[in-house]
Design a protein around this motif. Structure first.
Motif, PDB file in Angstrom:
ATOM      1  N   MET A  69       6.424  13.431 -14.813  1.00  0.00           N
ATOM      2  CA  MET A  69       6.421  12.644 -16.767  1.00  0.00           C
ATOM      3  C   MET A  69       6.713  12.876 -17.625  1.00  0.00           C
ATOM      4  O   MET A  69       6.160  11.360 -18.190  1.00  0.00           O
ATOM      5  N   GLU A 242      -2.423  17.316 -16.515  1.00  0.00           N
ATOM      6  CA  GLU A 242      -1.914  16.540 -15.938  1.00  0.00           C
ATOM      7  C   GLU A 242      -0.581  17.481 -14.776  1.00  0.00           C
ATOM      8  O   GLU A 242      -0.735  16.980 -14.036  1.00  0.00           O
ATOM      9  N   THR A 246      -0.970  18.178 -10.347  1.00  0.00           N
ATOM     10  CA  THR A 246       0.148  18.093  -9.637  1.00  0.00           C
ATOM     11  C   THR A 246       0.902  18.846  -9.179  1.00  0.00           C
ATOM     12  O   THR A 246       2.499  18.835  -8.508  1.00  0.00           O
TER      13      THR A 246
END
Length: 544
Positions: A69, A242, A246
């Protein structure tokens, strides 16, 4: 000035750190064997295993998600969003650390009663404060990896292990010297993890301050329209969604080995109560957790390094739909594991009596060491096949396979441990690793056709069987010839000679049976290619 590391340099740094950390972890166990009795060793290893499992659950996979990220935001020119993600990650680490440390400290007596491992509560409470800092450290490591500064994580890991080793052992010497006994001696060793966490956090803070100053200088040097680029207010809820989306699959697969060890330690006394009496059970548990787990942790070191390096290579090729390259790289990494990782496990299995006697107070428990180390072969193939599936952008498949494998581990252990003792638990673990590997390989083969050894499997098995038999015979002979010598000298000579015989015969058999060809060698990474070319060249000349 902090410089970004290239992919190759970053991989080397992380692999070197993992290597150092593994060996320092092993060498922490060796003095324990001389300092503590069976109860003290069992108590410390119970605390350490639970600590590592909780740490893996709290952080496993999340730093990698944060890394991706962060690197994505910086690549898109959104540093404010990256900083917001970093803030959210640190907050998550702080809250998680506080909750886990509190729970571990408060519930320690409950676990002692559940596991029936005497004196383990004090060691659990001594190691619990380390959980306050390590989730935060893990988030910081993910951030620095995203900024491509791998040295921060690598140095902090090494500092952690050094302080953990020196601090824990040093405190134990003081505590035992005061006559406080094994109960508090084990707790002192466990507290070394707290000292390690402080050292690792100090290193990360030094890098953080330096990077913050560097970023501030770079921002002031570049004329930007601040009004046009307001600070990001990316909601924390969006960030956490997020991160978890993941990372959950990675957390599950990362905890496999730690869960297996946690299960064995937690239920050892209950499951083997029919097979052992109480004192024997404590002794076998101490040997299993301190000696066998320590030595069995050596062979997977290569898999850790290869797994870290192969994911980006396969991911890049897969993203470009270059399936030929995906097949080549996936087959290559599995081939390297079979040619290099397996013989290390083989040697430690064959020479388990000498190696155990050399490293620890006596060779007692060498059979447990041999069986667990042999099972490490399947642990290696599981880890590498997991990495390949991550590279193929299929993280959920190894997660499902892990659930199946762990379920079988529990069932097999419940069925076998009452009749086989510690051997039943180890067999259950090996079945777990084998099933996960087979399921992983089946899934990989749906995308590409893995070509590991082709039609050379029987030749490869012969290349393993002959050195194994020769090694067992050599060790037995050398130990008998040196029986009158000092024990440690005898063990050292036996282990050294057995290593030469097993290693030499293994290479000779690989070349003589054409299991590994010059073409195979040329496809290997540079350092490995040079070594194998130098060693195998004479055999290929004779064959020609």
């Amino acid at each position: 000035m902090l410089k970004k590391d290239s992919l190759l340099k970053g991989t080397i740094i992380l692999a070197a750190a993992a290597l150092v950390v593994r060996f320092l972890g092993l060498f922490q166990r060796i003095p324990l064997d001389y300092m503590l009795g069976s109860i003290g060793q069992a108590a410390f290893n119970s605390a350490n295993t639970i600590y590592l499992l909780l740490l893996t659950i709290a952080t496993g996979g999340i730093p990698l998600s944060i890394s991706k990220m962060i690197s994505t935001r910086y690549a898109l020119g959104r540093p404010d969003e990256a900083k917001r993600i970093y803030q959210a990650a640190l907050m998550f680490g702080a809250v998680t650390g506080l909750l886990l440390a509190t729970a571990m400290f408060v519930l320690a007596p409950v676990y002692e009663r559940l596991s029936r491992v005497p004196d383990s509560a004090v060691s659990l409470q001594a190691i619990a404060p380390a959980l306050l800092l390590f989730p935060i450290i893990a988030m910081m490591r993910g951030y620095f990896q995203g900024r491509q500064i791998m040295a921060a994580g690598g140095i902090s890991q090494i500092m952690e292990q050094i302080l953990r080793l020196i601090g824990g052992i040093g405190l134990a010497f003081i505590v035992l010297g005061l006559g406080w006994g094994d109960k508090y001696g084990a707790a002192a060793v466990a507290f070394g993890s707290v000292l390690g966490s402080i050292g690792a956090f100090s290193v990360m803070m030094w890098f953080a301050r330096k990077l913050k100053k560097q970023d501030r200088d770079e921002e002031s040097a570049i004329a930007t329209d601040k009004a046009a680029k307001p600070s990001s207010k990316l909601p924390f809820r969006t960030i956490y969604r997020e991160i978890f989306r993941t990372s959950i699959a990675a957390v599950v697969t990362a905890m496999t080995v730690q869960f297996v060890y946690f299960f064995d330690q937690s239920f050892f006394m209950r499951l083997t109560s029919v097979f052992y009496n109480h004192d024997t059970a404590i002794k076998v548990l101490a040997e299993y957790t301190n000696r066998a787990m320590g030595i069995a942790g050596i062979p997977p070191i290569l898999a850790i390094a290869l797994g870290a390096s192969i994911i980006p290579v396969i991911s890049s090729a897969y993203a470009l739909k270059n399936m030929e390259e995906v097949q080549r790289q996936s087959s290559l990494v599995m081939r390297i594991v079979f040619f290099t990782g397996v013989p290390v496990a083989l040697l430690l299995t064959v020479a388990s009596y000498s190696v155990t006697g050399l490293l620890f107070k006596s060779p007692s428990g060498y059979d447990t060491v041999a069986l667990l180390t042999a099972g490490a072969i399947f642990q290696i193939t599981m880890m590498i096949s997991n990495s390949i599936l991550y590279g193929l952008n299929k993280p959920k498949q190894p997660m499902y396979h892990t659930f199946i494998g762990l379920g079988l581990k529990v069932v097999c252990s419940l069925a076998l441990a009452p009749f086989l003792g510690v051997y039943g638990l180890i067999i259950g673990s090996s079945i777990c690793f084998i099933v996960i590997t087979l399921l992983n390989v089946r899934t990989i083969n749906k995308e590409i056709n893995l070509n590991i050894l082709g039609n050379k499997w029987f030749a490869y098995l012969a290349a393993i069987a002959v050195p194994a038999l020769a090694g067992w015979g050599t060790e037995y002979l050398v130990l008998n010839l040196t029986d009158a010598w000092a024990n440690k000298v005898s063990y050292f000579i036996a282990a050294a000679v057995t290593s030469v015989i097993v290693g030499g015969l293994y290479l000779i058999m690989l070349a003589a049976l054409r299991v590994i060809t010059p073409e195979d060698v040329r496809s290997f990474p540079g350092p490995l290619r040079k070594v194998l070319t130098l060693v195998l060249k004479p055999f290929y000349k004779r064959a020609a």
